[in-house]
Write a protein that holds these residues in place. Sequence first.
Motif, short mmCIF file in Angstrom:
data_model
loop_
_atom_site.label_atom_id
_atom_site.label_comp_id
_atom_site.label_asym_id
_atom_site.label_seq_id
_atom_site.Cartn_x
_atom_site.Cartn_y
_atom_site.Cartn_z
N UNK B 233 0.89 -0.93 -0.04
CA UNK B 233 -0.03 -0.12 0.01
C UNK B 233 0.84 1.14 0.06
N UNK B 234 0.94 1.83 -1.16
CA UNK B 234 1.91 3.24 -1.04
C UNK B 234 1.42 4.10 -0.23
N UNK B 235 2.34 4.74 0.56
CA UNK B 235 2.18 5.62 1.65
C UNK B 235 2.22 6.96 1.51
N UNK B 288 -16.43 4.16 -5.27
CA UNK B 288 -15.41 2.81 -5.67
C UNK B 288 -16.26 1.77 -6.27
N UNK B 289 -15.66 0.72 -6.85
CA UNK B 289 -16.44 -0.20 -7.80
C UNK B 289 -15.66 -1.64 -7.29
N UNK B 290 -16.56 -2.67 -7.76
CA UNK B 290 -15.94 -4.00 -7.76
C UNK B 290 -15.90 -4.24 -9.08
N UNK B 291 -15.25 -5.34 -9.18
CA UNK B 291 -14.86 -5.70 -10.43
C UNK B 291 -15.08 -7.24 -10.70
N UNK B 331 -7.88 -5.76 -13.80
CA UNK B 331 -8.80 -4.42 -14.00
C UNK B 331 -9.60 -4.03 -12.91
N UNK B 332 -9.21 -4.53 -11.68
CA UNK B 332 -9.65 -4.16 -10.14
C UNK B 332 -8.84 -3.05 -9.65
N UNK B 333 -9.72 -2.32 -8.77
CA UNK B 333 -9.13 -1.22 -8.06
C UNK B 333 -7.95 -1.80 -7.02
N UNK B 334 -7.07 -0.92 -6.55
CA UNK B 334 -6.05 -1.46 -5.45
C UNK B 334 -6.90 -0.70 -4.15
N UNK B 335 -6.39 -1.38 -3.05
CA UNK B 335 -6.98 -0.44 -1.86
C UNK B 335 -6.50 0.66 -1.49
N UNK B 336 -5.23 0.96 -2.27
CA UNK B 336 -4.79 2.62 -2.20
C UNK B 336 -5.89 3.25 -2.91
N UNK B 337 -6.44 2.91 -4.13
CA UNK B 337 -7.17 3.49 -4.86
C UNK B 337 -8.62 3.87 -4.17
N UNK B 345 -6.73 6.33 4.04
CA UNK B 345 -5.67 5.59 3.49
C UNK B 345 -6.05 4.04 3.51
N UNK B 346 -5.24 3.49 2.46
CA UNK B 346 -5.56 2.00 2.29
C UNK B 346 -5.37 1.48 3.74
N UNK B 347 -4.29 1.99 4.48
CA UNK B 347 -4.10 1.28 5.82
C UNK B 347 -5.54 1.02 6.71
N UNK B 348 -6.11 2.17 6.56
CA UNK B 348 -7.09 2.11 7.32
C UNK B 348 -8.37 1.13 6.96
N UNK B 349 -8.49 1.01 5.58
CA UNK B 349 -9.56 0.03 5.11
C UNK B 349 -8.84 -1.42 5.39
#
Lengths: 321, 367
Positions: B233-235, B288-291, B331-337, B345-349
């Motif tokens: 997860x890029x910070x 956000x979306x699911x893929x 094609x899916x999103x990353x948690x950072x997105x 933050x992706x960290x919180x998710x």
Amino acid sequence: MTTGEAAPAFREVAIDVSALARNVERAVAALPSDAPRIIDLGADAFGCGAQRVAPIAATHGCTHALVPRVTEVLALVAANASLTVVCADPLGDAAATELADAGVLIAHRSLAGAQNALSEGANPLAVVLDSGRGTPGITRGELSVLRSAASDAGSELLVVDPALVLGAAVFGLDAGDAPSLPLNEAEPVMTLWAPVVGLKSVGADEGVSYGYRYRTSDSTTLALVSLGYADGLDRAAGNTLDARVGNMTRTIAGRVAMDAFVLDVGADASVTVGDRVVVWGDARTGAPDIADAARRLGTHSAELATRLTARPRRSAVGEPS
Amino acid sequence: MPGLRAHISTGALGRNIDHLRATVSPARLMVVVKADAYGHGALTVARVAQQHGITDLGALDLATALRLRAAGVPPEVRVLAWLYAPEQQFDEAIAARIDLGISRLSELERALDATRRRRAAGDHDAVAHLHLKLDTGLRRNGATAEEWPALVDAVARAEADGLAVARGVWTHIAEASEDDDTEALRRFERGVELARAAGLTRIERHLAASSAGLRRADVRLDMVRMGGHCWGIPSFDGVTPRDIGLEPVMTLTAPVVGVRSDDARAGRVGIVQAGYGDGIPRLAAGLVSVTVDGVRFPIVDVDRDELTVADPDALLTVGQTATLFGTGAHGEQTVREWGDAIGTLGDEITARILPRVPRAVGDEFVG
């Protein structure tokens, strides 16, 4: 720890079991007399702890506990309350044998599934009514078909009508427009708190926490509180939610970090390490109200309570009558 | 049809650790496994980290640190705890050879008392391994500049008495700006000088976490502490995981359990079995979306047990698998997105993906 004593308070979710018991009684009394007395204990009872809640619900008039996931069934069966566990997971059929062995009823969501269960001798036959949203359920039209089929088969029919299930309200929570039994004058059940774990004297114009999103206006005392977003307190609560320490209410200073937040308690405050800082609780005692916290965060209180993680310790306060 | 799962790729985790270790070298990499490794599983991460040569784990609290030891993390791997309940006693921590972060004299005294009690009880090798924490501006834990001289002097006396070894001097930086962090580094170096002048000669210096540790060579010192980057997860802003040589470790998948026409939304929707009761923020709706099979389906509602996603072309069928976030390879999103879109933050998710979600640990996740 090894001393055998309870670990000291660190991150705490206190469940007022007396208030919960009264809420359950009021809700049961509000049900139509012919309705089954079902309580929704999904998502670990909205974060309150299903194993703790189940026996209280049973003592105070509930007969069935509803869970939405097969993965939540076992904890509830282990609670060994005198409640029949009803699993409304649309994937429940895949675990049918296990669930039946555990004495769990599968609540069917399709006419075909329900008819099939009936032909295999299901008694009682449990079904979930469609609520017009979310995972589809049995329509009113299908229900009348099933009523006569169940009657012909000599099976009892348990109808789970989401609008008549004890839900968020008995936990003192609001789940928005999700269907469940409404309850007037529900009492608050959950308190989220943590102790002051450190105090620090700082000067004016000091930045606080990540990003320095808060700056002190005068020389003051900063209290470090051991609750963070990994406990389920939103990172967005910084500079937004209030917390109460003693008779003082202050807005959280700066970012809520993963494990801690800071309160600016002023230079003259009599706050000491170990003092209890309440993030939400019973508003009648001056604590911040979870519904108000939810409004400030743009959501409802059921989300705030349910999304607390496993890290805070759950404990019971009060005596169930 | 498989239910909701958080897939944890130990392969991606190991590659991230290798890459980060090489990047910060000759500084060491501490892998921070607090908060159940931000939802990835502290024990899983500790095991993989050891396989990849990591000798330092950050635990935050004693419960996590002791759990790591109980699971067999050997004494050669240092486990650091630093945030304690008021009046926390350290007997068990000293017995389990946990390194203790120390922010104030009262903590030091309790650590030394515990060491004396352990020795009196026959644990003759008991010694308090300490990492002294300096507040360089974050204003959370850590001794202030005013408190620091007394703290390092007291630790020096404890070292002379053979009760303690100061292994580290450390801090957290605020990451408010590069200039603020440079100022924190300057304050830190001053604190290190004072500690050495007090006679603490065995200290290692650690200041940086994921963000500064990857961007700035000058803050790496002897050790860098990383959580988020280990799980891909890029910070910091403006990069994908791939840009900085990382792969997301957690992929969250859930089954499509229903489709229906939704009059309120004037169209067809799909129902996916994941909700806020699993840790999905309600704020995700509309953002956000699911893929599914490479096609994005925007989330329009988050309920406790399920998501509603828009499916205007009626593409979804019951039994399909939706990916909420993952590596981005399909094609899916990353948690950072997700974090960017939701304002966190992706960290919180990931840290708030709840225990109701089974973790599926495997070498690689093939979506």
